[in-house]
Design an enzyme around this catalytic site. Sequence first.
Site, PDB file in Angstrom:
ATOM      1  N   GLU A   1     -38.253 -10.533  24.912  1.00 48.11           N
ATOM      2  CA  GLU A   1     -38.008 -11.852  25.284  1.00 48.11           C
ATOM      3  C   GLU A   1     -38.520 -13.079  23.711  1.00 48.11           C
ATOM      4  O   GLU A   1     -38.002 -13.170  22.465  1.00 48.11           O
ATOM      5  CB  GLU A   1     -37.444 -12.588  25.966  1.00 48.11           C
ATOM      6  CG  GLU A   1     -36.894 -11.974  27.001  1.00 48.11           C
ATOM      7  CD  GLU A   1     -36.671 -13.058  28.726  1.00 48.11           C
ATOM      8  OE1 GLU A   1     -36.873 -13.867  28.409  1.00 48.11           O
ATOM      9  OE2 GLU A   1     -36.369 -11.725  29.747  1.00 48.11           O
TER      10      GLU A   1
ATOM     11  N   TYR B 293     -41.544  -7.857  33.962  1.00 46.74           N
ATOM     12  CA  TYR B 293     -42.549  -9.081  34.261  1.00 46.74           C
ATOM     13  C   TYR B 293     -42.305  -8.891  32.743  1.00 46.74           C
ATOM     14  O   TYR B 293     -42.081  -9.217  31.898  1.00 46.74           O
ATOM     15  CB  TYR B 293     -42.987 -10.214  34.673  1.00 46.74           C
ATOM     16  CG  TYR B 293     -41.304 -10.913  35.779  1.00 46.74           C
ATOM     17  CD1 TYR B 293     -40.118 -11.223  34.981  1.00 46.74           C
ATOM     18  CD2 TYR B 293     -41.685 -10.673  37.072  1.00 46.74           C
ATOM     19  CE1 TYR B 293     -39.910 -12.803  35.635  1.00 46.74           C
ATOM     20  CE2 TYR B 293     -40.656 -12.248  37.746  1.00 46.74           C
ATOM     21  CZ  TYR B 293     -39.862 -12.645  36.655  1.00 46.74           C
ATOM     22  OH  TYR B 293     -38.972 -13.788  37.299  1.00 46.74           O
TER      23      TYR B 293
HETATM   24  C1  LIG Z   1     -32.284 -24.048  28.537  1.00 47.21           C
HETATM   25  C2  LIG Z   1     -33.643 -22.879  27.536  1.00 47.21           C
HETATM   26  C3  LIG Z   1     -34.198 -22.492  29.259  1.00 47.21           C
HETATM   27  C4  LIG Z   1     -35.410 -22.309  28.686  1.00 47.21           C
HETATM   28  C5  LIG Z   1     -36.274 -21.532  29.479  1.00 47.21           C
HETATM   29  C6  LIG Z   1     -37.325 -20.876  29.427  1.00 47.21           C
HETATM   30  C7  LIG Z   1     -38.450 -20.474  29.956  1.00 47.21           C
HETATM   31  C8  LIG Z   1     -38.782 -18.816  30.618  1.00 47.21           C
HETATM   32  C9  LIG Z   1     -39.699 -18.852  31.661  1.00 47.21           C
HETATM   33  C10 LIG Z   1     -39.375 -18.132  32.093  1.00 47.21           C
HETATM   34  C11 LIG Z   1     -38.785 -16.249  31.983  1.00 47.21           C
HETATM   35  C12 LIG Z   1     -38.237 -15.096  32.225  1.00 47.21           C
HETATM   36  C13 LIG Z   1     -38.366 -14.257  31.569  1.00 47.21           C
HETATM   37  C14 LIG Z   1     -37.403 -13.139  32.393  1.00 47.21           C
HETATM   38  O1  LIG Z   1     -36.331 -12.743  32.212  1.00 47.21           O
HETATM   39  C15 LIG Z   1     -37.996 -11.689  32.179  1.00 47.21           C
HETATM   40  C16 LIG Z   1     -37.654 -10.326  33.118  1.00 47.21           C
HETATM   41  O2  LIG Z   1     -36.759 -10.506  33.719  1.00 47.21           O
HETATM   42  S1  LIG Z   1     -38.011  -9.034  32.837  1.00 47.21           S
HETATM   43  C17 LIG Z   1     -37.627  -8.008  34.421  1.00 47.21           C
HETATM   44  C18 LIG Z   1     -38.296  -8.104  35.522  1.00 47.21           C
HETATM   45  N1  LIG Z   1     -38.084  -9.117  36.317  1.00 47.21           N
HETATM   46  C19 LIG Z   1     -37.566  -9.580  37.510  1.00 47.21           C
HETATM   47  O3  LIG Z   1     -37.952  -8.904  38.556  1.00 47.21           O
HETATM   48  C20 LIG Z   1     -37.409 -10.440  38.233  1.00 47.21           C
HETATM   49  C21 LIG Z   1     -36.249 -10.664  38.584  1.00 47.21           C
HETATM   50  N2  LIG Z   1     -35.105 -12.038  39.227  1.00 47.21           N
HETATM   51  C22 LIG Z   1     -35.780 -12.335  40.348  1.00 47.21           C
HETATM   52  O4  LIG Z   1     -36.413 -11.211  41.465  1.00 47.21           O
HETATM   53  C23 LIG Z   1     -34.498 -13.369  41.107  1.00 47.21           C
HETATM   54  O5  LIG Z   1     -34.315 -13.433  39.701  1.00 47.21           O
HETATM   55  C24 LIG Z   1     -35.868 -14.531  41.144  1.00 47.21           C
HETATM   56  C25 LIG Z   1     -35.557 -15.677  41.391  1.00 47.21           C
HETATM   57  C26 LIG Z   1     -36.782 -14.630  40.275  1.00 47.21           C
HETATM   58  C27 LIG Z   1     -36.984 -14.247  42.657  1.00 47.21           C
HETATM   59  O6  LIG Z   1     -35.652 -13.984  43.452  1.00 47.21           O
HETATM   60  P1  LIG Z   1     -35.860 -13.618  45.154  1.00 47.21           P
HETATM   61  O7  LIG Z   1     -36.207 -14.881  45.948  1.00 47.21           O
HETATM   62  O8  LIG Z   1     -34.672 -14.268  45.485  1.00 47.21           O
HETATM   63  O9  LIG Z   1     -36.892 -13.157  45.765  1.00 47.21           O
HETATM   64  P2  LIG Z   1     -36.083 -12.066  46.682  1.00 47.21           P
HETATM   65  O10 LIG Z   1     -35.276 -10.818  46.089  1.00 47.21           O
HETATM   66  O11 LIG Z   1     -37.035 -11.680  47.730  1.00 47.21           O
HETATM   67  O12 LIG Z   1     -34.473 -13.063  47.500  1.00 47.21           O
HETATM   68  C28 LIG Z   1     -35.370 -13.415  48.682  1.00 47.21           C
HETATM   69  C29 LIG Z   1     -34.196 -14.127  49.681  1.00 47.21           C
HETATM   70  O13 LIG Z   1     -33.163 -13.900  49.448  1.00 47.21           O
HETATM   71  C30 LIG Z   1     -32.182 -13.294  49.917  1.00 47.21           C
HETATM   72  N3  LIG Z   1     -31.202 -13.288  48.937  1.00 47.21           N
HETATM   73  C31 LIG Z   1     -31.702 -13.344  47.527  1.00 47.21           C
HETATM   74  N4  LIG Z   1     -30.554 -12.840  46.282  1.00 47.21           N
HETATM   75  C32 LIG Z   1     -29.247 -12.912  47.075  1.00 47.21           C
HETATM   76  C33 LIG Z   1     -28.374 -11.718  46.730  1.00 47.21           C
HETATM   77  N5  LIG Z   1     -28.126 -11.946  45.831  1.00 47.21           N
HETATM   78  N6  LIG Z   1     -27.925 -11.110  48.144  1.00 47.21           N
HETATM   79  C34 LIG Z   1     -28.667 -11.188  48.963  1.00 47.21           C
HETATM   80  N7  LIG Z   1     -29.588 -11.352  48.952  1.00 47.21           N
HETATM   81  C35 LIG Z   1     -30.067 -12.429  48.789  1.00 47.21           C
HETATM   82  C36 LIG Z   1     -33.130 -11.691  49.571  1.00 47.21           C
HETATM   83  O14 LIG Z   1     -32.521 -11.012  50.844  1.00 47.21           O
HETATM   84  C37 LIG Z   1     -34.384 -12.861  50.321  1.00 47.21           C
HETATM   85  O15 LIG Z   1     -33.960 -12.635  52.103  1.00 47.21           O
HETATM   86  P3  LIG Z   1     -35.348 -12.516  53.118  1.00 47.21           P
HETATM   87  O16 LIG Z   1     -36.570 -13.387  52.612  1.00 47.21           O
HETATM   88  O17 LIG Z   1     -33.884 -12.859  54.181  1.00 47.21           O
HETATM   89  O18 LIG Z   1     -35.300 -11.491  53.407  1.00 47.21           O
END
Ligand SMILES: CCCCCCCCCCCCC[C@@H](O)CC(=O)SCCNC(=O)CCNC(=O)[C@H](O)C(C)(C)COP(=O)(O)OP(=O)(O)OC[C@H]1O[C@@H](n2cnc3c(N)ncnc32)[C@H](O)[C@@H]1OP(=O)(O)O
Length: 242
Positions: free
Chosen positions: A171, A164
Amino acid sequence: MASTEEDGSVEEKENNNKKRTKSAIAVAWLTFYNIAMTAGWLVLAMAMMRFYIQKGTHKGLYKSIARTLKFFQTIALVEVVHCAIGIVRTSVIVTGVQVCSRIFMVWFITNSIKQIQNEESVILFLAVWTFTEITRYSFYTFNLLNHLPYFIKWARYNMFIIMYPLGVAGELLTIYTALPYVRKTGMLSMRLPNKYNVSFDYYYFLIIVMLSYIPLFPQLYFHMLRQRRKVLLGEIIVEKDE
Ligand SMILES: CCCCCCCCCCCCC[C@@H](O)CC(=O)SCCNC(=O)CCNC(=O)[C@H](O)C(C)(C)COP(=O)(O)OP(=O)(O)OC[C@H]1O[C@@H](n2cnc3c(N)ncnc32)[C@H](O)[C@@H]1OP(=O)(O)O
């Protein structure tokens, strides 16, 4: 009375059946979606590695993968819909910020400003996103299939700790490098006077976007830390209503 009870139980059964069908359809869709996205990001990873091995430079790499990147990153908007209709238990706001900031980086920064496409910072965030998304989508896929290898679970909930900040650094550096070009060209800006009587300066907008990382990024990071504690350490976390 008896007939009402009977009606109630028939209604209940029908509702349960509907829920089961809905969740079976949702699981089938999510499985398909996650497999497709894992494959898409794997294709991107291979294309990037092949480019670098063949050319020995990162110059031109973005251009060579731009179409595939735009396609798969834009498709991720569907994830906001998944949250909104309740087929995944995730916050619409958290997912919305994550997906929209990526789409903004792709379309309104990297794609629109050709002069910055060969910057090292672009390669940095691309490499970080690619690694993260392969891990994330394969985690969801194996989880849905109830065959989740521990190393994928471990990677999903540990690697973000480094990835992250690295992704955010890539970015922010990219936006920072773009600033002089945006100022010089006045791109995507509207100066007064004009027939709409509206003024918009993309240069200052980008500065606001950079500043908005200060309140927004910690929210995403702490959300992931909470998820990590819940999934890896089994802590019960009571989420506030959003
Ligand atoms: C208009 C201009 C806008 C400008 C805004 C500027 C502000 C910017 C600030 C933000 C900066 C962000 C920077 C970012 O881009 C940098 C990076 O990403 S670097 C790489 C590292 N990143 C990461 O590791 C994060 C990646 N992202 C995520 O993990 C997700 O998008 C997030 C929403 C952040 C978190 O995910 P989530 O809440 O879904 O957590 P879980 O994965 O633990 O899931 C929770 C439960 O949901 C189920 N789930 C979710 N998605 C799916 C799917 N596709 N299929 C099946 N199931 C899914 C998951 O299984 C969990 O279920 P349960 O609790 O029952 O187990």
